[in-house]
Design a protein around this motif. Sequence first.
Motif, short mmCIF file in Angstrom:
data_model
loop_
_atom_site.label_atom_id
_atom_site.label_comp_id
_atom_site.label_asym_id
_atom_site.label_seq_id
_atom_site.Cartn_x
_atom_site.Cartn_y
_atom_site.Cartn_z
N ALA A 62 0.97 -1.10 -0.12
CA ALA A 62 -0.09 0.17 0.15
C ALA A 62 0.82 1.14 -0.02
CB ALA A 62 -0.84 0.05 1.28
N GLU A 63 2.07 1.32 0.80
CA GLU A 63 2.95 2.31 0.79
C GLU A 63 3.47 2.69 -0.65
OE1 GLU A 63 7.38 3.56 2.33
OE2 GLU A 63 6.16 1.87 3.17
N ARG A 64 3.81 1.56 -1.05
CA ARG A 64 4.55 1.84 -2.37
C ARG A 64 3.44 2.45 -3.47
NH1 ARG A 64 7.25 -3.51 -4.26
NH2 ARG A 64 7.39 -2.26 -6.23
N GLN A 65 2.34 1.70 -3.47
CA GLN A 65 1.26 2.35 -4.07
C GLN A 65 0.98 3.67 -4.14
OE1 GLN A 65 -2.51 0.39 -3.91
NE2 GLN A 65 -3.10 0.48 -6.11
N ILE A 66 0.77 4.09 -3.05
CA ILE A 66 0.61 5.34 -2.76
C ILE A 66 1.58 6.40 -3.08
CG2 ILE A 66 -0.18 7.08 -0.79
CD1 ILE A 66 -1.47 4.60 0.56
N LYS A 67 2.80 6.02 -2.68
CA LYS A 67 3.96 6.86 -3.30
C LYS A 67 3.75 7.23 -4.68
CE LYS A 67 7.21 5.84 0.45
NZ LYS A 67 8.50 5.38 0.86
N GLY A 68 3.40 6.29 -5.46
CA GLY A 68 3.31 6.64 -6.85
C GLY A 68 2.24 7.68 -7.37
N TRP A 69 1.26 7.85 -6.42
CA TRP A 69 -0.12 8.63 -6.73
C TRP A 69 0.44 9.89 -6.79
CZ3 TRP A 69 -4.39 6.56 -3.19
CH2 TRP A 69 -4.56 5.34 -3.56
N SER A 70 -0.47 10.74 -7.67
CA SER A 70 -0.46 12.03 -7.46
C SER A 70 -1.01 12.82 -6.13
CB SER A 70 -1.23 12.45 -8.67
OG SER A 70 -2.87 12.37 -8.43
N ARG A 71 -0.56 14.04 -5.85
CA ARG A 71 -1.07 15.00 -4.90
C ARG A 71 -2.58 14.68 -4.66
NH1 ARG A 71 1.24 18.10 -0.93
NH2 ARG A 71 -0.06 19.61 -0.01
N ALA A 72 -3.25 14.85 -5.61
CA ALA A 72 -4.99 14.97 -6.07
C ALA A 72 -5.25 13.55 -5.34
CB ALA A 72 -5.09 15.27 -7.10
N ALA A 79 -9.27 12.09 2.05
CA ALA A 79 -10.80 12.75 2.35
C ALA A 79 -11.92 11.57 2.30
CB ALA A 79 -11.10 13.76 1.44
N GLY A 80 -11.27 10.22 2.20
CA GLY A 80 -12.22 9.09 1.96
C GLY A 80 -13.26 9.30 0.75
N ASP A 81 -12.53 10.15 -0.23
CA ASP A 81 -13.46 10.22 -1.36
C ASP A 81 -13.33 9.21 -2.30
OD1 ASP A 81 -14.87 11.17 -3.67
OD2 ASP A 81 -14.29 13.23 -3.34
N TRP A 82 -13.78 7.90 -1.98
CA TRP A 82 -13.51 6.74 -3.27
C TRP A 82 -13.90 7.09 -4.46
CZ3 TRP A 82 -9.64 4.03 -1.59
CH2 TRP A 82 -9.28 3.93 -0.24
N SER A 83 -14.94 7.76 -4.57
CA SER A 83 -15.33 8.13 -6.00
C SER A 83 -14.18 8.83 -6.83
CB SER A 83 -16.49 8.72 -6.28
OG SER A 83 -16.75 9.88 -5.53
N VAL A 85 -11.03 9.08 -5.94
CA VAL A 85 -9.76 8.14 -6.04
C VAL A 85 -9.86 7.29 -7.42
CG1 VAL A 85 -8.47 6.13 -5.15
CG2 VAL A 85 -9.17 8.01 -3.60
N THR A 86 -11.12 6.57 -7.49
CA THR A 86 -11.54 5.79 -8.65
C THR A 86 -11.37 6.70 -10.09
OG1 THR A 86 -12.91 4.41 -7.47
CG2 THR A 86 -13.09 4.36 -9.83
N GLU A 87 -12.10 7.82 -10.05
CA GLU A 87 -12.20 8.76 -11.02
C GLU A 87 -10.54 8.94 -11.56
OE1 GLU A 87 -12.97 13.39 -11.74
OE2 GLU A 87 -14.44 12.35 -10.54
N LEU A 88 -9.86 9.51 -10.74
CA LEU A 88 -8.23 9.74 -10.96
C LEU A 88 -7.45 8.49 -11.23
CD1 LEU A 88 -7.65 12.09 -7.76
CD2 LEU A 88 -7.66 12.81 -10.28
N ALA A 89 -7.77 7.37 -10.76
CA ALA A 89 -7.15 6.11 -11.33
C ALA A 89 -7.64 5.84 -13.01
CB ALA A 89 -7.65 5.01 -10.51
N ARG A 90 -8.85 6.19 -13.14
CA ARG A 90 -9.26 5.81 -14.42
C ARG A 90 -8.77 6.83 -15.46
NH1 ARG A 90 -15.48 4.70 -13.42
NH2 ARG A 90 -14.97 6.52 -12.18
N ASN A 91 -8.56 8.04 -14.71
CA ASN A 91 -7.98 9.19 -15.90
C ASN A 91 -6.57 8.94 -16.10
OD1 ASN A 91 -10.35 10.23 -16.58
ND2 ASN A 91 -10.32 11.52 -14.85
N ARG A 92 -5.73 7.88 -15.17
CA ARG A 92 -4.23 7.57 -15.28
C ARG A 92 -3.69 8.70 -14.71
NH1 ARG A 92 -1.90 3.52 -18.44
NH2 ARG A 92 -3.74 1.94 -18.97
N GLN A 93 -4.25 9.81 -13.63
CA GLN A 93 -3.63 10.84 -13.26
C GLN A 93 -3.22 10.16 -11.76
OE1 GLN A 93 -6.23 14.00 -13.19
NE2 GLN A 93 -6.25 14.16 -15.19
N HIS A 94 -2.29 9.38 -11.66
CA HIS A 94 -1.83 8.49 -10.35
C HIS A 94 -1.08 9.58 -9.84
CE1 HIS A 94 -3.04 4.74 -12.26
NE2 HIS A 94 -2.52 5.15 -13.19
#
Length: 94
Positions: A62-72, A79-83, A85-94
């Motif tokens: 989980a640490e490794r995955q999150i480190k690769g994510w964008s600030r957004a 914020a616990g905003d899973w929708s 998180v999913t939207e940003l993942a779909r848009n490949r804005q990691h």
Amino acid sequence: MAFFAYILRCNDGSYYTGHTEDLEIRMAQHQTGALGGYTAKRLPVVLLWSQDFPTRDEAFEAERQIKGWSRAKKEALIAGDWSRVTELARNRQH
């Protein structure tokens, strides 16, 4: 025994992601600068998010995955905003 992945906000506004088996002790280490490195130069730090995992490997992954994510995406997780998180993942804005 549980293991944790966590996100800290440093004094300069940056985020730090890590994992540990004892979140309370690790936070004390970060707050005193005992670990050196990134957070020691950016004190104080604030715990923004943590999640427990059954194994160290899962917390580390989980640490490794999150480190690769964008600030957004990190902010959506905090914020616990899973929708979002999913939207940003779909848009490949990691």
